[in-house]
Design a protein around this motif. Sequence first.
Motif, PDB file in Angstrom:
ATOM      1  N   LEU A 278       0.813  -1.219   0.000  1.00  0.00           N
ATOM      2  CA  LEU A 278       0.000   0.000   0.000  1.00  0.00           C
ATOM      3  C   LEU A 278       0.844   1.267   0.000  1.00  0.00           C
ATOM      4  O   LEU A 278       0.301   2.372  -0.013  1.00  0.00           O
TER       5      LEU A 278
ATOM      6  N   ALA B 204      -9.250   4.060  -2.066  1.00  0.00           N
ATOM      7  CA  ALA B 204      -9.018   3.223  -3.242  1.00  0.00           C
ATOM      8  C   ALA B 204      -9.652   3.831  -4.488  1.00  0.00           C
ATOM      9  O   ALA B 204      -9.056   3.819  -5.578  1.00  0.00           O
TER      10      ALA B 204
ATOM     11  N   LEU C 176      -8.741   0.186   2.730  1.00  0.00           N
ATOM     12  CA  LEU C 176      -7.975   0.248   1.486  1.00  0.00           C
ATOM     13  C   LEU C 176      -7.406  -1.123   1.143  1.00  0.00           C
ATOM     14  O   LEU C 176      -7.469  -1.571  -0.013  1.00  0.00           O
ATOM     15  N   ASP C 177      -6.849  -1.803   2.133  1.00  0.00           N
ATOM     16  CA  ASP C 177      -6.277  -3.125   1.892  1.00  0.00           C
ATOM     17  C   ASP C 177      -7.345  -4.091   1.384  1.00  0.00           C
ATOM     18  O   ASP C 177      -7.097  -4.891   0.474  1.00  0.00           O
TER      19      ASP C 177
ATOM     20  N   VAL D 279      -7.971  -3.304  -2.317  1.00  0.00           N
ATOM     21  CA  VAL D 279      -6.888  -3.782  -3.181  1.00  0.00           C
ATOM     22  C   VAL D 279      -6.952  -5.304  -3.299  1.00  0.00           C
ATOM     23  O   VAL D 279      -6.768  -5.868  -4.386  1.00  0.00           O
TER      24      VAL D 279
ATOM     25  N   VAL E 187      -1.164  -0.968  -4.479  1.00  0.00           N
ATOM     26  CA  VAL E 187      -2.128   0.119  -4.613  1.00  0.00           C
ATOM     27  C   VAL E 187      -1.942   0.851  -5.936  1.00  0.00           C
ATOM     28  O   VAL E 187      -2.891   1.426  -6.488  1.00  0.00           O
TER      29      VAL E 187
END
Length: 444
Positions: free
Chosen positions: A63, A319, A358-359, A362, A370
């Motif tokens: 990330l 994201a 966010l993880d 992804v 990312v």
Amino acid sequence: MANAWFETVAEAQRRAKKQLPSSVYGALVAGSERGTTIDDNIGAFSELGFAPHVAGHKASRDLSTSVMGLDLSFPVMISPTGVQAVHPDGEVAVARAAANRGISMGLSSFASKPVEEVTAANPNTLYQMYWTGTREAMIQRMERARAAGAKGLIATLDWSFSNGRDWGSPSIPEKLDLKTMVKFAPNVLPHPAWLLRFAASRRLPDLTAPNLQPPGGEAPTFFGAYYEWMQTPPPSWDDVQWMREQWGGPFMLKGITRVDDARRAVDAGVTAISVSNHGGNNLDTTPATIRVLPSIVSAVGDQVEVVLDGGVRRGGDVAKAVALGARAVMIGRAYLWGLAANGQAGVENVLDILRGGLDSAVLGTGHASVHELGRDDLAIPVGFERTLGAGAEADGGVAGTGAVTSAGGDTGAGTTPPTRAPQKTSRTPSRTAKPLAKAEAEQG
């Protein structure tokens, strides 16, 4: 003792509302006029969907990224906000949290803590300035920030002194003395946790802007600093270039929403631009920043780094912004809710929420980094994007238009303002129009 951990930014906001006196909370909510832009900043992210894969997911995801030469463990930056009266540790607590999570800190010139304390807490600090006061004063402020170790400068120029909110603006004192404390007691006493925090620190909010303190003088009050800002003629593009040259290092111009302004920023030699509408606190009915982001990214290419500021509440929002071309996002209100809810730990809690979301995004879209996120990972409705700026063009955008439709059906057209020569303004700052805890950025 109740569990101090919270699982969403929305819960952090609910706790902040309980913790803070209504005048402080109202100042953080802020917004302008009808609040159309602040709502659109947040709501526009929900219009974008994800296009996840069913198999082939990566076991680990990278990330990390970098902005303005600073490494970030994930693409989130602390946007500069004045956090007057939110928490006694103020920006120092935010800076420590950001350092612990491996991201940079943006410090407002209107902040409650001096730049020297903040850079000591987080060496990767970017100092923010408005075009306010004389050039000599601005040079002195830049030199002070540089001496303190600030790694870059953020110039915020998108403020147009909009006044009035349909839901009312909080009543804000210029300073705290015995008479003021008696007057505001009914507002403060229902929030004992907030009062106890400041009592434990043995200091009340002094409502000053220490980073605007002149050499050998006293720090101006928040309203005093705001008045100076209002009386300063607005800057030209030559002034932007002058400021960038005076700083002589990494330089971000914050407040870009138009393609033509983005191109002018490139010509002025900036390092990065922040696509921002001041968190919906500026001209109401300006489109959400996520709507105008793609056209700006397309216009400037890789000539400058582009970050997005406005409406980020979830890791999925991060994201989506990266997928549409942002290098990173800046957050403001989100971390302020965390600060109000649980101090430094609350800010870290918010950052963990964003990183986790966010993880997941992804992972779900099947990427290992990312940087692999792109438009194909999103479901983008027809007509979602906006392109502002004369002669601008963008795929899927509405060229030259900036209408924003709210749930109530009101619209506001994004027309080009007439050119005007800089001149002194006779406006007098209202004691209720300017927030005590100025949320300059919509948490990104």
